[in-house]
Design a protein around this motif. Structure first.
Motif, PDB file in Angstrom:
ATOM      1  N   ARG A  63       0.983  -1.469  -0.166  1.00  0.00           N
ATOM      2  CA  ARG A  63       0.046   0.129  -0.087  1.00  0.00           C
ATOM      3  C   ARG A  63       0.649   1.037  -0.358  1.00  0.00           C
ATOM      4  O   ARG A  63       1.885   1.608   0.808  1.00  0.00           O
ATOM      5  CB  ARG A  63      -0.625   0.159   0.714  1.00  0.00           C
ATOM      6  N   ASP A  64      -0.024   2.341  -0.831  1.00  0.00           N
ATOM      7  CA  ASP A  64       1.429   3.739  -0.765  1.00  0.00           C
ATOM      8  C   ASP A  64       0.917   4.189   0.433  1.00  0.00           C
ATOM      9  O   ASP A  64       0.379   5.645   0.431  1.00  0.00           O
ATOM     10  CB  ASP A  64       0.389   3.988  -2.090  1.00  0.00           C
ATOM     11  N   GLU A  65       1.341   4.000   1.450  1.00  0.00           N
ATOM     12  CA  GLU A  65       1.575   4.874   2.693  1.00  0.00           C
ATOM     13  C   GLU A  65       3.082   4.432   3.183  1.00  0.00           C
ATOM     14  O   GLU A  65       4.044   3.397   2.971  1.00  0.00           O
ATOM     15  CB  GLU A  65       1.170   4.216   3.535  1.00  0.00           C
ATOM     16  N   PRO A  66       3.172   5.337   4.688  1.00  0.00           N
ATOM     17  CA  PRO A  66       4.142   5.295   4.958  1.00  0.00           C
ATOM     18  C   PRO A  66       4.425   3.651   5.846  1.00  0.00           C
ATOM     19  O   PRO A  66       4.004   3.868   6.223  1.00  0.00           O
ATOM     20  CB  PRO A  66       3.862   6.747   6.434  1.00  0.00           C
ATOM     21  N   VAL A  67       5.961   3.434   5.747  1.00  0.00           N
ATOM     22  CA  VAL A  67       7.005   2.585   6.058  1.00  0.00           C
ATOM     23  C   VAL A  67       6.179   2.381   7.706  1.00  0.00           C
ATOM     24  O   VAL A  67       5.841   1.280   8.340  1.00  0.00           O
ATOM     25  CB  VAL A  67       7.988   2.612   6.279  1.00  0.00           C
ATOM     26  N   VAL A  68       7.088   3.725   8.524  1.00  0.00           N
ATOM     27  CA  VAL A  68       6.240   3.537   9.981  1.00  0.00           C
ATOM     28  C   VAL A  68       4.909   3.313  10.280  1.00  0.00           C
ATOM     29  O   VAL A  68       4.883   3.264  12.117  1.00  0.00           O
ATOM     30  CB  VAL A  68       7.319   4.852  10.602  1.00  0.00           C
ATOM     31  N   SER A  69       4.011   4.047   9.325  1.00  0.00           N
ATOM     32  CA  SER A  69       2.614   3.877  10.593  1.00  0.00           C
ATOM     33  C   SER A  69       1.970   2.229   9.999  1.00  0.00           C
ATOM     34  O   SER A  69       1.071   2.049  10.604  1.00  0.00           O
ATOM     35  CB  SER A  69       1.844   4.465   9.709  1.00  0.00           C
ATOM     36  N   ARG A  70       2.734   1.808   8.765  1.00  0.00           N
ATOM     37  CA  ARG A  70       1.679   0.620   7.978  1.00  0.00           C
ATOM     38  C   ARG A  70       2.734  -0.663   9.557  1.00  0.00           C
ATOM     39  O   ARG A  70       1.957  -1.152   9.227  1.00  0.00           O
ATOM     40  CB  ARG A  70       2.669  -0.140   6.511  1.00  0.00           C
ATOM     41  N   PHE A  71       3.434  -0.527   9.655  1.00  0.00           N
ATOM     42  CA  PHE A  71       4.388  -1.579   9.839  1.00  0.00           C
ATOM     43  C   PHE A  71       4.603  -1.405  12.237  1.00  0.00           C
ATOM     44  O   PHE A  71       5.469  -0.671  11.925  1.00  0.00           O
ATOM     45  CB  PHE A  71       5.353  -2.100   9.099  1.00  0.00           C
ATOM     46  N   THR A  72       3.805  -1.980  12.305  1.00  0.00           N
ATOM     47  CA  THR A  72       3.824  -1.379  13.971  1.00  0.00           C
ATOM     48  C   THR A  72       4.161  -3.009  14.851  1.00  0.00           C
ATOM     49  O   THR A  72       4.863  -2.833  16.067  1.00  0.00           O
ATOM     50  CB  THR A  72       2.901  -0.431  14.999  1.00  0.00           C
ATOM     51  N   ALA A  73       4.313  -4.227  14.115  1.00  0.00           N
ATOM     52  CA  ALA A  73       4.435  -4.861  15.511  1.00  0.00           C
ATOM     53  C   ALA A  73       5.878  -5.648  14.954  1.00  0.00           C
ATOM     54  O   ALA A  73       6.555  -5.811  13.578  1.00  0.00           O
ATOM     55  CB  ALA A  73       3.514  -6.199  14.222  1.00  0.00           C
ATOM     56  N   ALA A  74       6.824  -6.064  16.298  1.00  0.00           N
ATOM     57  CA  ALA A  74       8.505  -5.792  15.695  1.00  0.00           C
ATOM     58  C   ALA A  74       8.077  -7.659  16.921  1.00  0.00           C
ATOM     59  O   ALA A  74       8.017  -8.141  18.034  1.00  0.00           O
ATOM     60  CB  ALA A  74       8.726  -5.017  16.414  1.00  0.00           C
ATOM     61  N   ALA A  75      10.003  -7.469  16.729  1.00  0.00           N
ATOM     62  CA  ALA A  75      10.245  -8.566  17.606  1.00  0.00           C
ATOM     63  C   ALA A  75      10.531  -7.832  19.209  1.00  0.00           C
ATOM     64  O   ALA A  75      10.942  -6.971  18.918  1.00  0.00           O
ATOM     65  CB  ALA A  75      11.749  -9.347  17.038  1.00  0.00           C
ATOM     66  N   THR A  76      10.513  -9.160  19.517  1.00  0.00           N
ATOM     67  CA  THR A  76      11.029  -8.907  21.793  1.00  0.00           C
ATOM     68  C   THR A  76      12.614  -7.576  21.361  1.00  0.00           C
ATOM     69  O   THR A  76      13.806  -8.702  20.640  1.00  0.00           O
ATOM     70  CB  THR A  76      10.832 -10.015  22.229  1.00  0.00           C
ATOM     71  N   ASP A  77      12.479  -7.820  22.312  1.00  0.00           N
ATOM     72  CA  ASP A  77      14.506  -7.496  22.966  1.00  0.00           C
ATOM     73  C   ASP A  77      15.405  -8.935  22.617  1.00  0.00           C
ATOM     74  O   ASP A  77      16.165  -9.150  22.556  1.00  0.00           O
ATOM     75  CB  ASP A  77      14.602  -6.884  24.192  1.00  0.00           C
ATOM     76  N   GLN A  78      14.377 -10.142  23.034  1.00  0.00           N
ATOM     77  CA  GLN A  78      14.920 -11.335  23.410  1.00  0.00           C
ATOM     78  C   GLN A  78      15.608 -12.023  21.828  1.00  0.00           C
ATOM     79  O   GLN A  78      15.838 -13.221  21.753  1.00  0.00           O
ATOM     80  CB  GLN A  78      14.414 -12.318  23.752  1.00  0.00           C
ATOM     81  N   PHE A  79      14.948 -11.097  20.636  1.00  0.00           N
ATOM     82  CA  PHE A  79      15.411 -12.064  19.622  1.00  0.00           C
ATOM     83  C   PHE A  79      16.798 -12.132  19.425  1.00  0.00           C
ATOM     84  O   PHE A  79      17.060 -10.537  18.719  1.00  0.00           O
ATOM     85  CB  PHE A  79      14.477 -11.251  18.063  1.00  0.00           C
ATOM     86  N   VAL A  80      17.054 -13.119  19.058  1.00  0.00           N
ATOM     87  CA  VAL A  80      19.085 -12.901  19.433  1.00  0.00           C
ATOM     88  C   VAL A  80      19.708 -12.730  17.751  1.00  0.00           C
ATOM     89  O   VAL A  80      20.579 -11.335  17.497  1.00  0.00           O
ATOM     90  CB  VAL A  80      19.516 -14.112  19.139  1.00  0.00           C
TER      91      VAL A  80
END
Length: 656
Positions: A467-484
């Motif tokens: 979708r032609d929308e900003p990256v930072v608002s389209r994707f907010t799901a992420a890895a935890t601190d423990q994802f080595v």
């Protein structure tokens, strides 16, 4: 256990098995596997690891099904795992009923199951059975004796000369052990098979030399020499020839320096590969011509940029920045990146990092065709960035020559602080007012000179489509601190004459590595003191800190964008990196992180101001037009839905 033939296997063909320890196959192994699959054989490749490029139609099976031994046996002098393969093939033939073939055997005709005995003489001048092809009826005494011997600890090969056997026995008598890897080269292979076949009388079942080995090792150059094509064709074309052996250890060395690392097109093996379109010789020849032209154009020394002229022009350009140019109490705070067809993301990325407070942004571009250059040139005219072509130089890949160009650039030589990140990475600052100045405040307060900032991988969030929308608002799901695996770093640091630039973190120049003359007091992303000499390209578990800053790594984005990126590759020319396994590994959607998204409104407003400029507006329109065309071709391509399904997108996402 006995493997069952697949549905595509022609009736009456022998099931085939082989071993590949781990990793991708070269042209040679691919050609071998395909030759059997295309003839209709049930082909299993056993492996102790992963094989990312196994040809379609072959089966990949865990080698531990046959021999659960992860301690790969290698030859002490040659370093080759051939010893492990010798043991494995004997066990496989004994226990599965499959016919073993080396991964450098090219099948020319189907191997009929009713042949039963797949052992053959390897030479005409002496008695020696080859084990590159090896199969026998179930319950074969020869195969049983061979497998038993090779799996018996401390066994002394009775086929070795008497003097060697006496020395081995003395070793055992002294309480030491005998290892297969210490035996003379070849002692566990053809010589062992010949010994037991002679002992049982099965030697009488061996096929004539030309059936499996029409080209002997002594005549191996007939396969690769253009002048020998007719002679090789004559030998290989005999009526009952089933296959040909390519002698991989020799073949790899022979072709290493050849165009594309493959045999010459007009040799026998080259013609065979060309006829089956397993090597694109036309593309190789064109690439060679292009490379020669590039080498002719490129110079030993990089073009020098006049610092006075460049900086004077830069100050004039910066007068056009909407809202004014950035300044910093820390002087010149420079951000560098490299771009290869990043058009849809350029405007947001530049706006975002300008709003963080970087005073200078340098972008190196590599043969972009999607409007990236046009957008950067438009932004450069406004003073927001400076763009530099990263063309050919000394045969180095784009990233390496880019590093060399940055090191001599006027922006870098005057920089007081510097950071190099990719265009799929956004620096997120969590301290003070969220500016880069606030982050440097924290570094300086610790009397440090650098902060390796840890990645946090952001996943697709289930988004299948672009979708032609900003990256930072389209994707907010992420890895935890423990994802080595996500603990790679990008470093903001104060350049020093004794440091050299690198992608993840700067290094001490070689002459300082073995002395204590230069100490590196650094901090992690939580402000904890580090010894910069010991910082690798990624943190170990527990080393990374996220309290003050992180690098948001949008390495996958949506399913469609991942497929588009896979077509494009990266600045390392590493196209094979972006496979389904990479996506599944880094598509992390474990927590919600809106730190960068909180800036989306400010970024959008700034982008709106930039788009009032005619050049920026035209470049954005060009990018959208070209990306839409590429996306349409992707969606219309064969296997589009299958590729998305392989990434885990079985149906439409919430945005459809």
């Amino acid at each position: 256990m006995t493997s069952k033939p697949t549905d595509t296997t022609k009736a009456g063909l022998a099931p085939i098995g082989s071993l590949w320890i781990d990793g991708p196959l070269s042209w040679l192994e691919i050609a071998s596997v395909r030759s059997f699959v295309e003839l209709g054989h049930d082909y299993v490749l056993y492996s102790y690891g992963s094989v990312p490029n196994l040809p379609q139609g072959a089966q990949l099976r865990d080698a531990r099904e046959v021999w659960a031994n992860d301690d790969i046996i290698t030859h002490a002098k040659a370093g080759s795992p051939a010893i492990h393969a010798d043991v494995f093939r004997a066990i496989m033939v004994r226990d599965t009923g499959r016919v073993w073939v080396d991964t450098d055997i090219i099948a020319l005709k189907p191997f009929p199951a009713d042949l039963q005995w797949f052992i053959g003489h390897e030479r005409d001048d002496k008695l020696l059975l080859g084990n590159a092809v090896m199969g026998a009826p179930r319950g074969s005494e020869t195969i049983r004796l061979l497998a038993d011997f090779l799996t018996t600890p401390n066994a002394i090969p009775p086929w070795l000369p008497q003097g060697q056997r006496k020395r081995m026995q003395a070793t055992l008598d002294a309480g030491q052990t005998l290892n297969l890897g210490d035996l003379p080269w070849g002692a566990t292979g053809p010589i062992a098979l010949t010994h037991f076949a002679s002992q049982t009388g099965d030697l009488a079942h061996a096929q004539p030399t030309h059936v499996f080995f029409p080209i002997s090792f002594q005549d191996r150059k007939l396969l690769t020499e253009n002048a020998s094509l007719d002679r090789a064709t004559q030998l290989i074309g005999q009526d009952d020839v089933l296959c040909v052996h390519l002698y991989s250890r020799w073949m790899r060395k022979y072709t290493k320096g050849m165009r594309g690392g493959v045999p010459a097109r007009r040799s026998w093996i080259g013609a065979w590969l060309d006829q089956r379109q397993q090597v694109d010789y036309d593309a190789l020849e064109q690439k060679t011509q292009v490379k020669a032209a590039q080498q002719e154009r490129s110079k030993d020394k990089l073009d020098r940029i006049d610092p006075v002229a460049f900086l004077t022009d830069l100050e004039e350009r910066k007068a056009h920045i909407p809202g004014g140019a950035n300044s910093s109490p820390y002087g010149h705070v420079m951000l560098t990146t490299m771009a290869k067809d990043e058009g849809p993301y350029i405007l947001e990325w530049v706006a975002y990092h300008h709003l963080l407070g970087f005073t200078d942004i340098l972008v190196l571009t590599n043969d972009c065709t999607d409007g990236t250059d046009e957008m950067l040139d438009a932004l450069a005219a406004l003073g927001l960035v400076s763009r530099l072509d990263n063309g050919p130089w000394r045969d180095k890949p784009p990233q390496s020559r880019g590093i060399a160009r940055v090191g001599g650039h006027p922006l870098f030589t005057r920089a007081d602080w510097h950071m190099l990140i990719d265009l799929d990475e956004f620096l997120q600052i969590k301290t003070g007012d969220g500016s880069v100045n606030a982050l440097i405040d924290q570094i300086v307060a610790k009397k440090a000179t650098a902060m390796p900032v840890a990645w946090r991988f952001f996943g697709s969030g289930g988004n299948r489509l672009y979708r032609d929308e900003p990256v930072v608002s389209r994707f907010t799901a992420a890895a935890t601190d423990q994802f080595v695996k996500g603990h790679g770093v990008k470093t903001i640091y104060r350049p020093e004459p004794f440091m050299k630039l690198a992608i993840h973190r700067p290094h001490l120049k070689p002459k300082f590595l073995k002395t204590d003359e230069k100490q590196l007091r650094w901090v992690n992303g939580s402000g904890q003191i580090l010894d910069g000499r010991k910082v690798a390209w990624k943190y170990k578990q527990g080393q990374a800190g996220y309290d003050l800053a992180q690098v948001n790594h949008y390495g996958v984005k949506s399913g469609e964008e991942y497929l588009m990126r896979r077509l494009r590759g990266d600045v390392l020319n590493n196209h094979s990196k972006y496979d389904a396994e990479y996506f599944r590994t880094f598509d992390r959607n474990d927590i919600t992180d809106t730190g960068a998204a909180d800036l989306a409104d400010k970024v959008a407003k700034f982008c709106t101001r930039l788009l009032r400029d005619k050049g920026v507006k035209q470049a954005q329109a060009l990018i959208r037009e070209r990306y839409a065309a590429k996306l349409a071709r992707l969606r219309a391509s064969d296997g589009y839905d299958d590729q998305l399904a392989e990434l885990g997108f079985a149906g439409p996402d919430a945005g459809e």
